[in-house]
Design an enzyme around this catalytic site. Structure first.
Site, short mmCIF file in Angstrom:
data_model
loop_
_atom_site.label_atom_id
_atom_site.label_comp_id
_atom_site.label_asym_id
_atom_site.label_seq_id
_atom_site.Cartn_x
_atom_site.Cartn_y
_atom_site.Cartn_z
N ILE A 90 131.10 49.45 72.76
CA ILE A 90 129.74 49.78 72.37
C ILE A 90 129.43 51.23 72.75
CG2 ILE A 90 129.00 47.40 72.56
CD1 ILE A 90 127.76 48.04 75.23
N CYS A 91 128.47 51.79 72.04
CA CYS A 91 128.10 53.19 72.24
C CYS A 91 126.81 53.25 73.04
CB CYS A 91 127.92 53.88 70.88
SG CYS A 91 127.43 55.61 71.01
N LEU A 92 126.95 53.60 74.32
CA LEU A 92 125.81 53.82 75.20
C LEU A 92 126.02 55.15 75.92
CD1 LEU A 92 125.25 50.29 76.81
CD2 LEU A 92 123.94 51.34 74.96
#
Length: 318
Positions: A90-92
């Site tokens: 995921i992109c955080l």
């Protein structure tokens, strides 16, 4: 496990310390490394209250690089939740997709709280983000309690402590929200700063722009100079207009040659003299004196010529 890793490694020291700190589960999160891999952790977080994820218990993986904590971990959800894709990094702002916003002072606990805090936020097309409807997310929250991880053997029903209604629980929720807000704000600031620096880095200019600026300043500083002086100064500033290549596409040798040519241009005697205003009266006075001297010399030559001619005629008559 300790005998399998180099205990002098900063990453190993840090991960063992964090494993000891997170050994006991809380009512909001729990994380521990796998028995055979210190650099892969499995975590469990509870969905934030008063949201579409309320009542859900979500499981995932954290893969840490050998350079941890100098580089961020990668986070992968294993439980369907409607906010993050399953089985995808995921992109955080705290994940491996954004190493520029990661801080070495952050820890795995920071990542867990950030996941909880980011769950109610909008995905906005980020990598690994989903935008399910509230009804779908609530249904997945109930279904998540039946999930059992094959990798670590954790069952979601009993992996976390029962949810408390006291101040500790509300404090953890508030901490997760505040952390998500701070990380999001930091990511926005870094992104805008990066845009500015890239625009400055990619900005190119030609010597034509430099020539347009120099005569204006020169004319303002020497408004009282003669027309001939302005013409000679303007001629001394004239250079071939060749665009300067971008720094990002030039080799170090080309950049050094460009810098040397710019230094020679800025330190040229004509340029230095052009910025020094001259006294117009002094120039005119010197020219007048020179003209008078030349006139007197020419007159003396004429009179001498006449005198010699008359003297020759007088001698001839005698």
């Amino acid at each position: 496990m300790e005998t399998r890793y180099n205990l002098k490694s900063p990453a190993v020291k840090r991960l063992m310390k964090e494993a000891a700190e997170l050994k006991d589960p809380t009512d909001h999160y729990h994380a521990q490394p796998l028995e055979d891999n210190l650099f892969e952790w499995h975590f469990t977080v509870r969905g934030p209250p008063d949201s579409d994820f309320d009542g859900g218990v979500y499981h995932g993986r954290i893969v840490l690089p050998p350079e941890y904590p100098m580089k961020p971990p990668s986070i992968i959800l294993l439980t369907a939740n409607g906010r993050f894709e399953v089985g995808k990094k995921i992109c955080l702002s705290i994940s491996g997709h954004h190493p520029e916003t990661w801080q070495p002072s952050w820890s795995i606990r920071t990542a867990l709280l950030a996941i909880i805090g980011f769950m109610p936020t909008k995905g906005e097309g980020a990598i690994g983000s989903l935008d399910y409807t509230p009804e779908e997310r609530r249904a997945l929250a109930k279904k998540s309690q039946d999930f059992c991880c094959e990798g670590c053997g954790s069952a979601m029903k009993d992996v976390l402590l029962p949810l408390k209604s006291g101040s500790d629980s509300s404090q953890a929720d508030q901490e997760a929200k505040e952390l998500a807000r701070q990380i999001s704000f930091k990511a926005e600031v870094n992104s805008s700063g990066k845009t500015i620096s890239e625009s400055d880095l990619n900005h190119s200019f030609s010597l034509t722009d430099l020539q347009d600026d120099i005569p204006t300043t020169f004319q303002g500083a020497t408004a009282s100079t003669s027309y001939g002086l302005q013409n000679s100064s303007a001629a001394s500033f004239h250079q071939p207009t060749q665009p300067v290549a971008k720094n990002t596409s030039m080799s170090p040798r080309q950049r050094r040659a460009q810098q040397q040519s710019q230094r020679r241009l800025s330190t040229s005697p004509d340029v230095i003299q052009g910025h020094q205003p001259r006294d117009n009266h002094t120039d005119h006075g010197g020219s007048a004196v020179l003209i008078v001297i030349l006139t007197l010399a020419l007159a003396a030559l004429i009179f001498r010529r006449i005198y010699l001619a008359n003297e020759y005629i007088f001698d001839f008559e005698l």
